[in-house]
Write a protein that holds these residues in place. Structure first.
Motif, PDB file in Angstrom:
ATOM      1  N   ILE A 198       0.837  -1.201   0.000  1.00 33.85           N
ATOM      2  CA  ILE A 198       0.000   0.000   0.000  1.00 33.85           C
ATOM      3  C   ILE A 198       0.871   1.250   0.000  1.00 33.85           C
ATOM      4  O   ILE A 198       0.446   2.321  -0.432  1.00 33.85           O
ATOM      5  CB  ILE A 198      -0.947  -0.007   1.220  1.00 33.85           C
ATOM      6  N   GLY A 199       2.091   1.121   0.506  1.00 31.23           N
ATOM      7  CA  GLY A 199       3.031   2.239   0.491  1.00 31.23           C
ATOM      8  C   GLY A 199       3.135   3.004   1.789  1.00 31.23           C
ATOM      9  O   GLY A 199       3.718   4.092   1.817  1.00 31.23           O
ATOM     10  N   ILE A 200       2.626   2.431   2.898  1.00 27.93           N
ATOM     11  CA  ILE A 200       2.599   3.245   4.123  1.00 27.93           C
ATOM     12  C   ILE A 200       3.980   3.404   4.754  1.00 27.93           C
ATOM     13  O   ILE A 200       4.179   4.331   5.547  1.00 27.93           O
ATOM     14  CB  ILE A 200       1.613   2.688   5.167  1.00 27.93           C
ATOM     15  N   TRP A 201       4.939   2.564   4.416  1.00 28.96           N
ATOM     16  CA  TRP A 201       6.260   2.719   5.035  1.00 28.96           C
ATOM     17  C   TRP A 201       6.939   4.014   4.604  1.00 28.96           C
ATOM     18  O   TRP A 201       7.751   4.568   5.338  1.00 28.96           O
ATOM     19  CB  TRP A 201       7.154   1.529   4.698  1.00 28.96           C
ATOM     20  N   GLY A 202       6.581   4.515   3.430  1.00 24.94           N
ATOM     21  CA  GLY A 202       7.194   5.748   2.958  1.00 24.94           C
ATOM     22  C   GLY A 202       6.283   6.958   3.047  1.00 24.94           C
ATOM     23  O   GLY A 202       6.586   8.011   2.474  1.00 24.94           O
ATOM     24  N   MET A 203       5.192   6.833   3.808  1.00 26.10           N
ATOM     25  CA  MET A 203       4.212   7.915   3.794  1.00 26.10           C
ATOM     26  C   MET A 203       4.745   9.216   4.397  1.00 26.10           C
ATOM     27  O   MET A 203       4.350  10.298   3.983  1.00 26.10           O
ATOM     28  CB  MET A 203       2.929   7.474   4.511  1.00 26.10           C
ATOM     29  N   MET A 204       5.668   9.125   5.350  1.00 26.75           N
ATOM     30  CA  MET A 204       6.194  10.338   5.980  1.00 26.75           C
ATOM     31  C   MET A 204       7.568  10.728   5.443  1.00 26.75           C
ATOM     32  O   MET A 204       8.186  11.662   5.938  1.00 26.75           O
ATOM     33  CB  MET A 204       6.260  10.152   7.498  1.00 26.75           C
ATOM     34  N   ARG A 250      15.577   4.205   1.668  1.00 22.25           N
ATOM     35  CA  ARG A 250      15.510   2.828   2.162  1.00 22.25           C
ATOM     36  C   ARG A 250      14.328   2.645   3.113  1.00 22.25           C
ATOM     37  O   ARG A 250      13.676   1.598   3.100  1.00 22.25           O
ATOM     38  CB  ARG A 250      16.816   2.461   2.863  1.00 22.25           C
ATOM     39  N   ILE A 251      14.052   3.655   3.936  1.00 25.36           N
ATOM     40  CA  ILE A 251      12.872   3.591   4.808  1.00 25.36           C
ATOM     41  C   ILE A 251      11.605   3.528   3.958  1.00 25.36           C
ATOM     42  O   ILE A 251      10.689   2.751   4.225  1.00 25.36           O
ATOM     43  CB  ILE A 251      12.834   4.804   5.752  1.00 25.36           C
ATOM     44  N   ALA A 252      11.551   4.356   2.916  1.00 27.12           N
ATOM     45  CA  ALA A 252      10.368   4.412   2.059  1.00 27.12           C
ATOM     46  C   ALA A 252      10.091   3.076   1.384  1.00 27.12           C
ATOM     47  O   ALA A 252       8.929   2.701   1.175  1.00 27.12           O
ATOM     48  CB  ALA A 252      10.543   5.510   1.012  1.00 27.12           C
ATOM     49  N   LYS A 253      11.156   2.352   1.053  1.00 26.43           N
ATOM     50  CA  LYS A 253      10.992   1.059   0.384  1.00 26.43           C
ATOM     51  C   LYS A 253      10.807  -0.094   1.363  1.00 26.43           C
ATOM     52  O   LYS A 253      10.623  -1.241   0.945  1.00 26.43           O
ATOM     53  CB  LYS A 253      12.214   0.776  -0.487  1.00 26.43           C
ATOM     54  N   GLY A 254      10.870   0.195   2.651  1.00 27.45           N
ATOM     55  CA  GLY A 254      10.758  -0.870   3.644  1.00 27.45           C
ATOM     56  C   GLY A 254      12.009  -1.695   3.779  1.00 27.45           C
ATOM     57  O   GLY A 254      11.981  -2.797   4.327  1.00 27.45           O
TER      58      GLY A 254
END
Length: 363
Positions: free
Chosen positions: A50-56, A113-117
């Motif tokens: 869903i993409g929530i790891w990179g939401m912030m 890297r955070i955004a991609k999990g």
């Protein structure tokens, strides 16, 4: 003026709710809680799609650049499902800290890297609220010494963001020399926290902004913990109402008894106003940052008290069954208890709110 969630935010909540319903049933939560690592790879993978790891994470670093209200909406859904995944520390506080105070090199390396999990950074700021005996981290201009407790999203962290006693944030690699990592057990087995012990540890200091970054992190953490409690409280109310409509005594469902009706009604009456309080605190984080600290204190302290009542009353509606592992109510009960205490108990946070308004002086 629109006082509700936007259509996009409602769609986000619906997507997360459906994903968690498919991947995070209570039996799976129980398996994770009883294992050595409380995080679920299946749930993490599904939410990552869903993409929530990179939401912030800012858009220039491959993230979505979303708002704190978006993050609060996600936290509410995670609390509702007692989802065993890292979120508040690793995917909200960490990117906020790096984006606000990190060097260009740190941002370029870690934020994508955070955004991609692909990376997880734990955050330790508990000592900026209350310092326990023999805790606190000192910075001598080059090295870190001391102890930081309750680092959020501790297990499997690749690195740590730590606040020193002066309120400055530091980035520390997970394999830094002189760093000792100790996992801590709390009542909430769906979360991971840990203790960090520093003995001459080298790190990279974030911008010396007079504590502005750590204040933003503390405000954000409090808002998200309140949102998490909101979701957990909603789940406990629904379970109490469902149970009251099925359980029979004396030839009648217990929901027909006035005393039980009143218990369910009072839970709902106390819980529902918390929603606007939490949403406004999340909205203020981006829209009116000057009042963020005060409204974050209000949201954290009030939801902490209300949802302790909800957790207790929902359990009482279930009678003796409520205390067993069979129904699993204790997962939400303990999650609410964790949310209530981390980053300040209601009493401590109210005292801080009083000081912010000039009613008292900070000790």
């Amino acid at each position: 003026m629109d006082f509700g969630l936007s259509q996009d935010q409602e769609m986000l909540c619906d997507a997360i709710s459906r994903t968690l319903a498919d991947t995070c049933p209570l039996d799976h939560v129980r398996e994770c809680a009883e294992g050595s690592v409380p995080f679920s790879d299946n749930v993490r993978s599904a939410l990552g799609e869903i993409g929530i790891w990179g939401m912030m994470v800012p858009e220039q670093h491959d993230g979505l650049g979303m708002t704190m209200l978006d993050a609060a909406a996600v936290a509410e859904q995670l609390g509702y499902a007692v989802a065993p995944v890292p979120f508040i520390g690793a995917h909200v506080l960490a990117p906020l800290a790096l984006a606000q105070g990190g060097s260009e090199e740190l941002k370029a390396h870690w934020l994508p890297r955070i955004a991609k999990g692909e990376a997880q950074i734990a955050v330790a700021i508990a000592e900026t609220v209350e310092i326990r005996d023999r805790a606190g981290v000192d910075f001598d201009g080059a090295k870190l010494d001391g102890t930081a407790l309750f680092a959020l999203d501790f297990l499997e962290a690749d690195a740590f963001l730590v606040a020193d006693t002066a309120g400055r944030m530091h980035f520390v690699a997970g394999d830094a020399a002189g760093l000792e990592k100790v996992a801590l057990k709390t009542i909430d087995r769906t979360r991971s926290v840990g203790e960090l012990r520093f003995s001459g540890v080298a790190g990279e200091a974030l911008a010396d902004d007079g504590g502005a970054t750590v204040r933003r992190l503390r405000d954000a953490g409090r808002v998200l913990l309140a949102a998490d409690s909101l979701g957990a409280g909603q789940a406990m109310i629904e379970k109490a109402v469902d149970y009251a409509g099925q359980r029979e005594q004396f030839g009648r469902v217990i929901g027909s008894f006035q005393a039980v009706k009143h218990m369910c009604a009072e839970m709902a009456a106390r819980h529902e106003p918390c929603r606007s309080l939490v949403w406004y605190a999340a909205h203020a984080f981006d829209a009116t940052p000057d009042e963020t600290s005060l409204v974050a204190c209000h949201a954290k302290s009030h939801t902490g008290e209300v949802h302790r009542f909800v957790a207790r009353t929902s359990t009482e509606v279930h009678g003796g069954m409520g205390f067993t592992d069979l129904l699993g109510l204790h997962f939400w009960f303990k999650r609410i208890g964790f949310d209530r205490q981390v980053l300040g108990s209601p009493e401590a946070v109210r005292a801080e709110a009083a000081a912010l308004q000039g009613w008292t002086q900070v000790a």
